[in-house]
Motif scaffolding. Structure first.
Motif, PDB file in Angstrom:
ATOM      1  N   GLU A 156       0.851  -1.195   0.000  1.00 49.16           N
ATOM      2  CA  GLU A 156       0.000   0.000   0.000  1.00 49.16           C
ATOM      3  C   GLU A 156       0.888   1.246   0.000  1.00 49.16           C
ATOM      4  O   GLU A 156       1.902   1.283   0.658  1.00 49.16           O
ATOM      5  N   PHE A 157       0.465   2.259  -0.753  1.00 48.92           N
ATOM      6  CA  PHE A 157       1.293   3.471  -0.847  1.00 48.92           C
ATOM      7  C   PHE A 157       0.554   4.708  -0.352  1.00 48.92           C
ATOM      8  O   PHE A 157       0.948   5.831  -0.650  1.00 48.92           O
ATOM      9  N   LEU A 158      -0.563   4.519   0.366  1.00 48.10           N
ATOM     10  CA  LEU A 158      -1.322   5.706   0.778  1.00 48.10           C
ATOM     11  C   LEU A 158      -0.595   6.499   1.865  1.00 48.10           C
ATOM     12  O   LEU A 158       0.207   5.964   2.625  1.00 48.10           O
ATOM     13  N   ARG A 159      -0.873   7.799   1.867  1.00 45.19           N
ATOM     14  CA  ARG A 159      -0.262   8.697   2.853  1.00 45.19           C
ATOM     15  C   ARG A 159      -1.293   9.110   3.892  1.00 45.19           C
ATOM     16  O   ARG A 159      -2.469   9.281   3.553  1.00 45.19           O
ATOM     17  N   GLU A 160      -0.848   9.295   5.119  1.00 40.29           N
ATOM     18  CA  GLU A 160      -1.750   9.833   6.133  1.00 40.29           C
ATOM     19  C   GLU A 160      -2.130  11.246   5.719  1.00 40.29           C
ATOM     20  O   GLU A 160      -1.338  11.958   5.115  1.00 40.29           O
ATOM     21  N   GLY A 161      -3.351  11.625   6.035  1.00 42.41           N
ATOM     22  CA  GLY A 161      -3.811  12.976   5.688  1.00 42.41           C
ATOM     23  C   GLY A 161      -4.499  13.019   4.331  1.00 42.41           C
ATOM     24  O   GLY A 161      -5.366  13.850   4.098  1.00 42.41           O
ATOM     25  N   ILE A 167       9.537  -3.405  -3.674  1.00 40.00           N
ATOM     26  CA  ILE A 167       8.987  -2.147  -4.227  1.00 40.00           C
ATOM     27  C   ILE A 167       8.482  -1.241  -3.099  1.00 40.00           C
ATOM     28  O   ILE A 167       8.685  -0.032  -3.108  1.00 40.00           O
ATOM     29  N   LYS A 168       7.834  -1.824  -2.109  1.00 41.70           N
ATOM     30  CA  LYS A 168       7.308  -1.017  -0.996  1.00 41.70           C
ATOM     31  C   LYS A 168       8.435  -0.296  -0.253  1.00 41.70           C
ATOM     32  O   LYS A 168       8.412   0.912  -0.059  1.00 41.70           O
ATOM     33  N   TYR A 169       9.463  -1.060   0.146  1.00 42.78           N
ATOM     34  CA  TYR A 169      10.575  -0.444   0.882  1.00 42.78           C
ATOM     35  C   TYR A 169      11.343   0.534   0.005  1.00 42.78           C
ATOM     36  O   TYR A 169      11.758   1.602   0.446  1.00 42.78           O
ATOM     37  N   SER A 224      10.315   2.337  -2.460  1.00 42.56           N
ATOM     38  CA  SER A 224       9.584   3.588  -2.675  1.00 42.56           C
ATOM     39  C   SER A 224       9.782   4.515  -1.487  1.00 42.56           C
ATOM     40  O   SER A 224      10.133   5.684  -1.647  1.00 42.56           O
ATOM     41  N   ASN A 225       9.577   4.001  -0.278  1.00 41.56           N
ATOM     42  CA  ASN A 225       9.735   4.856   0.906  1.00 41.56           C
ATOM     43  C   ASN A 225      11.193   5.264   1.113  1.00 41.56           C
ATOM     44  O   ASN A 225      11.477   6.401   1.509  1.00 41.56           O
ATOM     45  N   ALA A 226      12.121   4.360   0.810  1.00 42.77           N
ATOM     46  CA  ALA A 226      13.543   4.694   0.992  1.00 42.77           C
ATOM     47  C   ALA A 226      13.966   5.757  -0.027  1.00 42.77           C
ATOM     48  O   ALA A 226      14.743   6.657   0.278  1.00 42.77           O
ATOM     49  N   PHE A 250       9.745  17.647  -2.565  1.00 43.20           N
ATOM     50  CA  PHE A 250      11.110  18.170  -2.658  1.00 43.20           C
ATOM     51  C   PHE A 250      11.206  19.446  -1.825  1.00 43.20           C
ATOM     52  O   PHE A 250      11.936  20.354  -2.153  1.00 43.20           O
ATOM     53  N   GLN A 251      10.406  19.483  -0.753  1.00 43.39           N
ATOM     54  CA  GLN A 251      10.345  20.682   0.086  1.00 43.39           C
ATOM     55  C   GLN A 251      11.253  20.460   1.309  1.00 43.39           C
ATOM     56  O   GLN A 251      11.038  19.513   2.056  1.00 43.39           O
ATOM     57  N   PRO A 252      12.270  21.336   1.499  1.00 43.15           N
ATOM     58  CA  PRO A 252      13.111  21.146   2.680  1.00 43.15           C
ATOM     59  C   PRO A 252      12.351  21.503   3.949  1.00 43.15           C
ATOM     60  O   PRO A 252      11.339  22.192   3.891  1.00 43.15           O
ATOM     61  N   PHE A 285       3.406  15.365  12.597  1.00 45.16           N
ATOM     62  CA  PHE A 285       4.582  15.135  11.725  1.00 45.16           C
ATOM     63  C   PHE A 285       4.369  15.702  10.325  1.00 45.16           C
ATOM     64  O   PHE A 285       5.328  15.937   9.591  1.00 45.16           O
ATOM     65  N   LYS A 286       3.103  15.970   9.991  1.00 43.50           N
ATOM     66  CA  LYS A 286       2.770  16.680   8.753  1.00 43.50           C
ATOM     67  C   LYS A 286       1.314  17.111   8.868  1.00 43.50           C
ATOM     68  O   LYS A 286       0.587  16.627   9.747  1.00 43.50           O
ATOM     69  N   PRO A 287       0.836  17.998   8.001  1.00 40.73           N
ATOM     70  CA  PRO A 287      -0.560  18.436   8.128  1.00 40.73           C
ATOM     71  C   PRO A 287      -1.534  17.306   7.785  1.00 40.73           C
ATOM     72  O   PRO A 287      -1.182  16.363   7.088  1.00 40.73           O
TER      73      PRO A 287
END
Ligand code: UGA
Length: 453
Positions: A151-156, A208-210, A212-214, A255-257, A324-326
């Motif tokens: 799964e590749f979904l993001r929280e939020g 593929i899962k690891y 992608s996140n890495a 790509f936002q610092p 940790f993020k909006p």
């Protein structure tokens, strides 16, 4: 289709609700009776935009129900998803006991034709372990299949990501036309909208899962390090990332610092992949560096604060945003926590506002912080404001009003949400990640103030 989802956390619950919304009859199973009771009442136990409304609708329409009874879940469905947690153990390796327990129960209760789909993020080779558990029961009568469907979904943005994924990955043991047909049927609404369905061998799906996140984690450490370099070089990261990102091969997205990446996934999966490498004698040098950069990144903003306020003891700061993020109330591995702990350790007084995490913060920090219900209150008598999460509501504040509350007018923007010129026009001194020229100005301005110039 009749589907059961084991595990009602972010991934499992979103999957269960989403599959019900697609017209399937779905059962959600969780070992936690309290969580199941809440879900039966239509209450989502965590903050995720839109999920509550859809959950209620699916329960009311009779397509979604929740139980603790694994037997009922396995017997009722042709497809059984495992989306249970795989928290890190002390050695960073994932704790597989919950996943393997679902496999054991599947072996015990499953009869006939059933598919076991693993959605949890699991170390490479876990599907083999699942198959090993289930294998003894496979026969002409009991035709079981094991698949990996990361799964590749993001929280939020979990629901949006569920319905509009960039790709659907299905790892299988060999080519099976019937199984492929079943997966195409399961994901038809997405496939019809043009989402690629990719079949791979089972280990590749796990990698593929690891990977992608890495990759995402490495990309963020790269842009954070580039921002740190811009401070040294007297350049501005916002211009640099735009100029670099306009190359289509690179892009400006993700790509936002900032103050470093957090959450329950990127840091954990990066660690896990490094660890998996080590265990098989492989040294992931790039990932090691990405991890080191991320451990340091939260302290950049503290350095910026200390350039202006060398002694933090007794100085009051306002903090906007801690999640940790909006879009989430998740504080797991939030870089803001490292910043708050360090500021407190150095004697600063902190007045905090976050739209959703205050109840959790109260549990962690108790009376060590002062908590606010809106974002202007923590500015009272503050010498500086630190922005640690880029909630939308922070983007267009009334600077005049902010100034009237604050004792000194410094903004340390850990997420680069403001335009420096805008802020400076309003007579604030501004630090954004990745522009030391501003940092120098901040320092010299305060020295001038101190000298009464
Ligand atoms: C991440 C992945 O993005 C998902 O694809 C994956 O499914 C999920 O992990 C998972 O494995 O379950 P998530 O943890 O929800 O999703 O959060 P992200 O949106 O990836 O953000 C991670 C961190 O990176 C946050 O702290 C965020 O503030 C930071 N970030 C993100 C930046 O600093 N800059 C950016 O440009 C983007």
């Amino acid at each position: 289709m009749k589907i059961t989802v084991f595990g009602c956390g972010y991934v499992g619950l979103t999957t269960a609700v989403g599959l019900a919304e697609m017209g399937n009859t779905v059962i959600g199973i969780d070992v936690d009776p309290q969580k199941v009771a809440m879900l039966k009442d239509g209450i989502v136990p965590f903050y995720e935009p839109g999920l509550q409304e859809m959950l209620l609708r699916q329960i009311t329409e009779g397509r979604l129900s929740f139980y603790t009874d694994a037997k009922l879940g396995i017997e009722s469905s042709e497809i059984v998803f495992s989306a249970v947690g795989t928290p890190p153990l002390k050695d960073h390796y994932a704790d597989l006991s919950a996943v393997l327990n679902v496999a054991e129960q599947f072996k015990f209760y499953a009869e006939g034709e059933k598919v076991f789909i693993n959605k949890s993020t699991v170390p490479i080779g876990t599907s083999d372990k699942i198959l090993e558990i289930i294998q003894p029961k496979i026969s002409l009568k009991n035709r079981f299949q094991v698949l990996s469907n990361p799964e590749f979904l993001r929280e939020g943005t979990a629901l949006k990501d569920f319905f509009e994924p960039d790709r659907i990955i299905i790892g299988t043991y060999g080519h099976d036309a019937g199984l492929r047909k079943l997966m195409k049927k399961l994901y038809r609404p997405m496939i019809e909208r043009g989402v690629p369905l990719v079949f791979t061998d089972i280990r590749s799906a796990e990698v593929i899962k690891y990977a992608s996140n890495a990759y995402l984690a490495t990309r963020l450490s790269f842009v954070n390090e580039l921002a740190n370099f811009c401070e040294t070089a007297g350049a501005d990261i916002q211009s640099v990332r735009k100029g670099v990102g306009l190359d289509k091969r690179i892009g400006t997205h993700f790509f936002q610092p900032g103050i470093g990446f957090g959450g329950s996934c990127l840091p954990k999966d990066l660690n896990a992949l490094i660890e998996m490498g080590k265990q098989s004698g492989f040294d992931f040098k790039v990932l090691d560096a990405a991890q080191k950069v991320n451990l340091q990144q939260p302290y950049r903003i503290i350095e910026a604060v200390k350039n202006v306020f060398p002694n933090l003891n007794g100085i009051t700061f306002a903090i906007w945003g801690v999640a940790f993020k909006p879009g989430t109330d998740d504080l797991r591995d939030a870089p803001s926590l490292a910043i708050i702990h360090e500021l407190l350790r150095q004697g600063a007084k902190l007045q905090v506002y976050d739209p959703v995490t205050i109840p959790k913060l109260r549990k962690i920090f108790e009376k060590k912080l002062s908590y606010s219900q809106d974002y202007y209150s923590p500015l009272q008598n503050a010498s500086g404001l630190l922005i640690l999460t880029e909630w939308e509501e922070f983007r267009n504040p009334d600077f005049g009003r902010m100034k009237s509350f604050m004792k000194e007018h410094y903004i340390f923007d850990g997420r680069n949400i403001f335009d420096r010129e805008d802020v400076e026009k309003n007579d604030f001194s501004y630090y954004g990640i990745g522009s030391l020229s501003v940092q120098r100005k901040l320092k010299s301005k305060r020295s001038r103030v101190k000298l009464g110039l």
